[in-house]
Design an enzyme around this catalytic site. Structure first.
Site, PDB file in Angstrom:
ATOM      1  N   PHE A   5       0.864  -1.186   0.000  1.00 42.75           N
ATOM      2  CA  PHE A   5       0.000   0.000   0.000  1.00 42.75           C
ATOM      3  C   PHE A   5       0.894   1.227   0.000  1.00 42.75           C
ATOM      4  O   PHE A   5       1.779   1.356   0.838  1.00 42.75           O
ATOM      5  CB  PHE A   5      -0.915   0.011   1.236  1.00 42.75           C
ATOM      6  CG  PHE A   5      -1.867   1.177   1.222  1.00 42.75           C
ATOM      7  CD1 PHE A   5      -2.992   1.163   0.401  1.00 42.75           C
ATOM      8  CD2 PHE A   5      -1.635   2.300   1.996  1.00 42.75           C
ATOM      9  CE1 PHE A   5      -3.857   2.244   0.354  1.00 42.75           C
ATOM     10  CE2 PHE A   5      -2.502   3.388   1.962  1.00 42.75           C
ATOM     11  CZ  PHE A   5      -3.611   3.360   1.140  1.00 42.75           C
TER      12      PHE A   5
ATOM     13  N   ASP B 125       9.255   2.579   1.575  1.00 43.90           N
ATOM     14  CA  ASP B 125       8.090   3.330   2.047  1.00 43.90           C
ATOM     15  C   ASP B 125       7.923   3.017   3.530  1.00 43.90           C
ATOM     16  O   ASP B 125       7.542   1.903   3.901  1.00 43.90           O
ATOM     17  CB  ASP B 125       6.853   2.903   1.242  1.00 43.90           C
ATOM     18  CG  ASP B 125       5.594   3.635   1.690  1.00 43.90           C
ATOM     19  OD1 ASP B 125       5.592   4.247   2.779  1.00 43.90           O
ATOM     20  OD2 ASP B 125       4.587   3.578   0.951  1.00 43.90           O
TER      21      ASP B 125
ATOM     22  N   LYS C 215       2.868  10.040   8.409  1.00 50.42           N
ATOM     23  CA  LYS C 215       2.069   9.660   9.585  1.00 50.42           C
ATOM     24  C   LYS C 215       2.658  10.099  10.935  1.00 50.42           C
ATOM     25  O   LYS C 215       2.373  11.190  11.402  1.00 50.42           O
ATOM     26  CB  LYS C 215       1.843   8.149   9.564  1.00 50.42           C
ATOM     27  CG  LYS C 215       0.754   7.726   8.572  1.00 50.42           C
ATOM     28  CD  LYS C 215       0.459   6.245   8.672  1.00 50.42           C
ATOM     29  CE  LYS C 215      -0.618   5.766   7.724  1.00 50.42           C
ATOM     30  NZ  LYS C 215      -1.975   6.025   8.153  1.00 50.42           N
TER      31      LYS C 215
HETATM   32  N1  PLP Z   1       2.356   4.352   2.397  1.00 49.14           N
HETATM   33  C1  PLP Z   1       2.015   3.512   3.389  1.00 49.14           C
HETATM   34  C2  PLP Z   1       2.894   2.336   3.694  1.00 49.14           C
HETATM   35  C3  PLP Z   1       0.853   3.752   4.144  1.00 49.14           C
HETATM   36  O1  PLP Z   1       0.515   2.902   5.135  1.00 49.14           O
HETATM   37  C4  PLP Z   1       0.064   4.886   3.859  1.00 49.14           C
HETATM   38  C5  PLP Z   1      -1.166   5.148   4.613  1.00 49.14           C
HETATM   39  O2  PLP Z   1      -1.725   4.312   5.269  1.00 49.14           O
HETATM   40  C6  PLP Z   1       0.464   5.730   2.807  1.00 49.14           C
HETATM   41  C7  PLP Z   1       1.610   5.439   2.101  1.00 49.14           C
HETATM   42  C8  PLP Z   1      -0.339   6.954   2.481  1.00 49.14           C
HETATM   43  O3  PLP Z   1      -0.205   7.925   3.463  1.00 49.14           O
HETATM   44  P1  PLP Z   1      -1.300   9.070   3.651  1.00 49.14           P
HETATM   45  O4  PLP Z   1      -2.550   8.416   4.097  1.00 49.14           O
HETATM   46  O5  PLP Z   1      -0.704  10.010   4.661  1.00 49.14           O
HETATM   47  O6  PLP Z   1      -1.463   9.728   2.322  1.00 49.14           O
END
Ligand code: PLP
Length: 329
Positions: free
Chosen positions: A128, A213, A242
């Protein structure tokens, strides 16, 4: 009927305030908050240090355009680079924007070398990376992409953990491999050290960039500032968000001078945003980071993980997995 467009299936609970690990609902109940805004409120709700920092900054300056130097951003960037492999940071408003930045910078990196066809990124099933179109199709989860075609091209997906399939997927057009150091939405799955070391090796052999990520697993949650520090690798590009803002919206992408030195264009990326690195939010993030790094909170996480693991033993529980306080039953 709510006037909020139904983008979420919301629970029928709302909160009036929070303190530390507790949330208080508008109907007077006290909750122990295990959601933490989904990996956001890492120091709990309304931490005193953050409250003070935000209050002070709110009296001085709220918003100025990113067309100017923003000292609060500079201090935050210095703090992050002092504590990571990176030399440069770019601040966004969310994790998704930061993953977009990483996709763009990986492509631009090869474009700058006259290799504009080296632009595809290998990703993993179950990943994700956020909800913009590119991030959605990078992860390619059919439940999330349904109805949002045409597909955004440029991503080649392989099965999580299938090293042979990964090797086969690499070709002359591959620019990068993008992976979460610990899969969050994909089920709190920790990549074994040898797997990450293998990824790093493949990237080095084939001149690819390794993008990690850490939007969900970064910023102290596993007991280290970044989860990859548990493993024997260093990425080329790191994305996080986050937990960085301690409850305020921020995302960031970092990389090294070594990777950026060949960029001839100015500005290097042109991935700009009105609010990214906003003075109040940068101040909140700096205060959050200082607490996370300076209070000893991270050094307790290993013990806390052991405690959870020793207590979460029950015949209904088939597995506890994760790292530090990023644990799933
Ligand atoms: N990357 C990962 C691994 C995530 O868990 C998330 C959100 O849950 C995101 C990217 C996207 O972040 P945001 O919700 O702040 O756009």
């Amino acid at each position: 009927m709510s006037k909020i467009l139904g983008t979420y299936a919301r629970r029928k609970i709302s909160f009036s305030h929070g303190k530390g690990a507790h949330l208080f609902s508008t109907d007077g109940k006290k909750y122990l908050d295990f959601v933490s805004g989904i990996a956001v409120n890492s120091l709990g709700h309304c931490h005193d240090a953050l409250v003070n920092a935000i209050q002070e900054q709110s009296k001085k300056l709220w918003h100025v355009s990113n067309a100017f130097e923003i000292p609060e951003q500079e201090i935050l960037a210095k703090k992050i680079t002092d504590h990571s492999f990176a030399d440069f940071v770019v601040f966004m408003n969310s994790g998704t924007e930061a993953t977009e930045a990483s996709i763009k910078i990986a492509r631009k990196y090869f474009f700058e070398q006259g290799k504009e066809n080296k632009n595809r990124i290998i990703t993993f099933k179950g990943a994700f990376h956020g909800r913009t179109l590119a991030a959605l199709f990078a992860a390619n989860n059919p439940e999330h992409t349904k109805g949002f075609g045409p597909k955004v091209d440029g991503f080649d997906q392989v099965e999580f953990g299938d090293h042979e399939a990964l090797k086969k997927a690499i070709n002359k057009n591959t620019a990068a491999i993008m992976v979460e150091s610990i899969l969050g939405e994909g089920g709190i799955r920790v990549l074994p050290n040898e797997c990450l070391v293998g990824l790093r090796k493949l990237c080095d052999e084939h001149d690819l960039l390794l993008i990690l990520d850490e939007v969900q697993c970064g910023i102290g949650r596993t007991g280290k500032l970044f989860a990859f520090e548990h493993f024997n690798i260093v990425p080329d590009i790191l994305v996080y968000g986050k937990g960085l803002g301690g409850g305020f919206p921020i995302g960031a992408m970092t990389t090294s001078y070594e990777n950026m030195k060949l960029f001839k264009t100015n500005p290097i990326l042109g991935h700009i945003t009105t609010f990214g690195g906003h003075p109040v939010i940068a101040t909140a993030a700096l205060s959050n980071l200082k607490e996370t790094l300076g209070s000893g909170i991270m050094s307790e996480i290993d013990e806390k993980e052991k405690l959870f693991r020793s207590l979460l033993k029950h015949h209904y529980i088939s597995e506890v997995r994760g790292k530090g306080l990023m644990l799933a039953i």
